[in-house]
Design an enzyme around this catalytic site. Sequence first.
Site, PDB file in Angstrom:
ATOM      1  N   HIS A  59     -10.439 -59.418   8.461  1.00 50.02           N
ATOM      2  CA  HIS A  59     -11.585 -58.883   9.185  1.00 50.02           C
ATOM      3  C   HIS A  59     -11.102 -58.317  10.524  1.00 50.02           C
ATOM      4  O   HIS A  59     -10.654 -59.072  11.383  1.00 50.02           O
ATOM      5  CB  HIS A  59     -12.624 -59.974   9.436  1.00 50.02           C
ATOM      6  CG  HIS A  59     -13.172 -60.582   8.187  1.00 50.02           C
ATOM      7  ND1 HIS A  59     -13.674 -61.861   8.139  1.00 50.02           N
ATOM      8  CD2 HIS A  59     -13.299 -60.088   6.925  1.00 50.02           C
ATOM      9  CE1 HIS A  59     -14.099 -62.127   6.915  1.00 50.02           C
ATOM     10  NE2 HIS A  59     -13.868 -61.065   6.159  1.00 50.02           N
ATOM     11  N   MET A 108     -13.645 -67.699  10.272  1.00 49.79           N
ATOM     12  CA  MET A 108     -14.996 -68.208  10.467  1.00 49.79           C
ATOM     13  C   MET A 108     -15.868 -67.793   9.287  1.00 49.79           C
ATOM     14  O   MET A 108     -15.722 -66.698   8.748  1.00 49.79           O
ATOM     15  CB  MET A 108     -15.541 -67.614  11.772  1.00 49.79           C
ATOM     16  CG  MET A 108     -16.956 -67.972  12.115  1.00 49.79           C
ATOM     17  SD  MET A 108     -17.367 -67.314  13.757  1.00 49.79           S
ATOM     18  CE  MET A 108     -17.036 -65.569  13.552  1.00 49.79           C
ATOM     19  N   ASP A 140     -16.604 -66.050   3.833  1.00 48.62           N
ATOM     20  CA  ASP A 140     -16.104 -64.914   3.047  1.00 48.62           C
ATOM     21  C   ASP A 140     -14.806 -65.294   2.349  1.00 48.62           C
ATOM     22  O   ASP A 140     -13.871 -65.804   2.975  1.00 48.62           O
ATOM     23  CB  ASP A 140     -15.877 -63.704   3.956  1.00 48.62           C
ATOM     24  CG  ASP A 140     -15.585 -62.438   3.169  1.00 48.62           C
ATOM     25  OD1 ASP A 140     -16.112 -62.295   2.051  1.00 48.62           O
ATOM     26  OD2 ASP A 140     -14.833 -61.585   3.677  1.00 48.62           O
ATOM     27  N   SER A 159      -9.404 -64.172   8.581  1.00 53.31           N
ATOM     28  CA  SER A 159     -10.316 -63.650   9.598  1.00 53.31           C
ATOM     29  C   SER A 159      -9.876 -64.166  10.967  1.00 53.31           C
ATOM     30  O   SER A 159      -8.739 -63.918  11.364  1.00 53.31           O
ATOM     31  CB  SER A 159     -11.754 -64.059   9.276  1.00 53.31           C
ATOM     32  OG  SER A 159     -12.660 -63.451  10.169  1.00 53.31           O
ATOM     33  N   THR A 160     -10.712 -64.906  11.673  1.00 51.03           N
ATOM     34  CA  THR A 160     -10.380 -65.373  13.017  1.00 51.03           C
ATOM     35  C   THR A 160      -9.089 -66.195  12.996  1.00 51.03           C
ATOM     36  O   THR A 160      -8.973 -67.148  12.244  1.00 51.03           O
ATOM     37  CB  THR A 160     -11.522 -66.234  13.574  1.00 51.03           C
ATOM     38  OG1 THR A 160     -12.760 -65.555  13.389  1.00 51.03           O
ATOM     39  CG2 THR A 160     -11.303 -66.523  15.043  1.00 51.03           C
TER      40      THR A 160
END
Length: 345
Positions: free
Chosen positions: A186, A278, A281, A160-161
């Site tokens: 994401h 972050m 997930d 993600s991030t």
Amino acid sequence: MSRISVLVVDDSATMRSLIAATLRRDTDIEVVGFANDPLEARDAIKRLNPDVVTLDVEMPNMDGLTFLEKIMRLRPTPVVMVSTLTQAGAEVTLAALEIGAVDCVGKPGAGVTAAEAFGDLAMKVKAAARARVRPLGSAPVVEKREGYSGGDKIVAIGSSTGGVEALLTVISAFPENCPPTVITQHMPATFTKSFAQRLDRASAAHVTEAVEGAPLETGRVYLAPGGHTHLEITSGAHPRCRLVPADPVNGHRPSVDVMFNSAAKHGPRVVAALLTGMGRDGAQGLLALKEKGARTIGQDEASCVVYGMPRAAFELGAVEKQLPLGRIGPAILDLCSAAAPGRDQ
């Protein structure tokens, strides 16, 4: 605890007001200043020393990418890019994430309200304030692995991030005959096609957006498309990609947990890695994989932009081994190699 200070940089007064109004609804955030262009922003950063900068991509006097490069070289600061959700905007934003921007949000546009476009802006700004930003040119050194001999393994990767840099680092280590690999990152729907193309250029493997029914084949990497579906892989000896329309899971669509849980049916055939990001997930899904006999890797704290998802998985006991980013690609190949079954990193 002091509030997170934010400098808003955009050449549109309307957009500056929308961003500021959105952020001011969160009591943990303080908008400390505005800038119309990079020249004003340069002085404001020196004067205000903000925790986070929101930065427009297209601005007068100096474009956002050039200014971002200067920030990351001279005064590394967490930056959240604010981009138009167009193909051109996606490509520029991906370049910004490569340079060192922590995250991105799309601007309101046709059929998209400010509330929808900026719904997670405050959350991303708060994550950016906790992120590790590195000076430009300090990318991780990727270890090379010689003699990968192939096998029947499947690779599943979630991020993600900070995932743009992380995935480019991992996938660049993959050879032309890499194990079939599925990725959930994401990312907005407009960006995933461009990101798949960027990964494809960076790797000897062939990287594409996943499509419904695509067979998992050696030398192919499949990136979950953003939008209204989750990426799963089917069961059986010859798995395929499945795109499943469903509600967000853990606040995300596509979700890493959904992909990992579908891969757990293949148990010991799977090597899985959970990278920077972050939230949580992927943590439960990685645990399900480990319990089914899969090999599992988590990115270590020092090399993560945001040590959220890998931390959650580590605390659950889902991570077999934590590794720095530059070692993860070669370690995946080690675990997948038919010539060295079960070999540890």
